[in-house]
Design an enzyme around this catalytic site. Structure first.
Site, PDB file in Angstrom:
ATOM      1  N   GLN A 165       0.766  -1.320   0.032  1.00  0.00           N
ATOM      2  CA  GLN A 165      -0.180  -0.033   0.097  1.00  0.00           C
ATOM      3  C   GLN A 165       1.054   1.272  -0.110  1.00  0.00           C
ATOM      4  OE1 GLN A 165      -3.871  -0.847   2.646  1.00  0.00           O
ATOM      5  NE2 GLN A 165      -2.076  -1.868   3.607  1.00  0.00           N
TER       6      GLN A 165
ATOM      7  N   ASP B 244       6.364   4.445  -1.558  1.00  0.00           N
ATOM      8  CA  ASP B 244       7.756   5.222  -1.596  1.00  0.00           C
ATOM      9  C   ASP B 244       8.963   4.254  -2.438  1.00  0.00           C
ATOM     10  OD1 ASP B 244       8.116   2.762   0.086  1.00  0.00           O
ATOM     11  OD2 ASP B 244       7.515   3.795   1.755  1.00  0.00           O
TER      12      ASP B 244
ATOM     13  N   HIS C   1      -1.329   1.436  -4.705  1.00  0.00           N
ATOM     14  CA  HIS C   1      -1.718   3.006  -4.593  1.00  0.00           C
ATOM     15  C   HIS C   1      -0.681   3.528  -5.516  1.00  0.00           C
ATOM     16  CE1 HIS C   1      -3.457   2.142  -0.416  1.00  0.00           C
ATOM     17  NE2 HIS C   1      -4.281   1.736  -1.536  1.00  0.00           N
TER      18      HIS C   1
ATOM     19  N   CYS D 171       1.977  20.122 -17.864  1.00  0.00           N
ATOM     20  CA  CYS D 171       2.266  18.948 -18.758  1.00  0.00           C
ATOM     21  C   CYS D 171       3.022  19.620 -19.854  1.00  0.00           C
ATOM     22  CB  CYS D 171       1.304  18.030 -19.369  1.00  0.00           C
ATOM     23  SG  CYS D 171       1.688  16.634 -20.498  1.00  0.00           S
TER      24      CYS D 171
ATOM     25  N   GLY E 253       2.934  -3.875   8.980  1.00  0.00           N
ATOM     26  CA  GLY E 253       2.860  -2.462   9.318  1.00  0.00           C
ATOM     27  C   GLY E 253       1.595  -2.059   8.516  1.00  0.00           C
TER      28      GLY E 253
ATOM     29  N   SER F 273      -2.451  -1.071   9.278  1.00  0.00           N
ATOM     30  CA  SER F 273      -4.056  -1.216  10.310  1.00  0.00           C
ATOM     31  C   SER F 273      -5.055  -1.790   9.677  1.00  0.00           C
ATOM     32  CB  SER F 273      -4.242   0.454  10.828  1.00  0.00           C
ATOM     33  OG  SER F 273      -4.747   0.895   9.776  1.00  0.00           O
TER      34      SER F 273
END
Length: 285
Positions: A104, A107, A122, A181, A221, A223
């Site tokens: 999820q 990074d 995501h 753009c 990690g 919830s």
């Protein structure tokens, strides 16, 4: 209580040692890399609400606020390094024990640690998409253009939030110049799924397929508050696939988990790799 944790860890090691593990990771896995989460300890200390898709597309002022804050906050994500937890997951994958990774997080730290075939539910902050022509480009390209458009702009960070967001003074935001753009002049958006936006269906299908082929699901990690990740835990439980959760704090999926460990992720995963690594290196007769 210590005995309970030891027993749970031994059960986790047994499950992971059997292989076929599909990992579902959340923001809690990256906090040890200095990236705050939404609902853990670092999340409870932050003040700002996350940007929604509807607000972003509907307001030029909101986009200016987002890009000004993200331009500064990107340094925290772009320079972040994988931590022990990311390295452990990649190591388990190389050992043939992890068959799939669903994250999820946006990074890119799983890949930076050497993991492959990661389903980024995501999206990723290191990419940018044009809402007009659909062109995708590298975040580094956008950062160069933003620096050129804002010479001498030096905002002071008031607080650091998740996913490359920071809090800035209103005057700093107002003086920030956005860019469009380079191909069609359309609105640029980070190639991530905002709150209020749907996860692309191909990523959902790939994640369900990984769960269906798994021997177990390991949640790290998260919830599991939002449906985008929780649905895969539900799928595993419905199919009789064991679920293990390692997370500091309660989760929405606790009642579906065969194993539940509330402990720091880095130390727990480092210990797990040592435990199952010995088993892999020294198979029984």
């Amino acid at each position: 209580m210590e005995g309970v944790i030891v027993d749970a860890f031994e059960r986790l090691a047994d499950l992971v040692g059997d292989g076929g593990v599909v990992v579902l990771s959340g923001a809690g896995l990256s906090t040890e890399s200095g990236i705050p989460d939404y609902r853990g300890e670092t999340g409870r200390r932050r003040r700002a609400a996350p940007m929604t898709y509807q607000t972003f597309v509907g307001s030029a002022a909101a986009r200016r606020r987002y890009w000004a804050r993200s331009h500064v906050g990107w340094r925290n994500v772009g320079h972040a390094a994988p931590n022990t937890g990311h390295v452990a997951v990649a190591g388990l994958q190389r050992a043939g024990l992890v068959s799939g990774i669903i994250t999820q997080n946006v990074d890119g730290l799983h890949q930076a640690a050497g993991a492959t075939g990661v389903v980024e539910l995501h999206g990723a902050l290191d990419r940018v998409v044009c809402l007009g022509c659909g062109r995708r480009s590298a975040r580094a390209e956008l950062e160069r253009r933003l620096r050129a458009a804002n010479p001498g702009w030096d905002a002071r960070i008031q607080a650091v939030n998740p996913d490359g967001d920071v809090e800035l003074d209103d005057a700093d935001v107002a003086s920030f110049r956005m860019v469009d753009c380079a191909v069609c002049g359309g609105v640029l958006k980070p190639d991530v799924v905002f709150f209020g936006e749907n996860v692309p269906p191909e990523r959902v299908r790939a994640s369900y397929a990984a769960v269906d082929d798994a021997g177990m699901m390991l949640v790290l990690g998260s919830s599991l508050t939002v449906w985008s990740g929780y649905r895969f835990v539900r799928r595993a439980a419905e199919r009789g696939i064991p679920v293990a959760i390692v997370n500091q704090g309660p989760t929405r999926g606790d009642d579906l988990a065969l194993v539940r460990i509330a402990a720091p992720l880095g130390a727990t995963l480092r210990r797990l790799v040592a435990e199952v690594g010995d088993a892999v290196r020294s198979p029984g007769p």
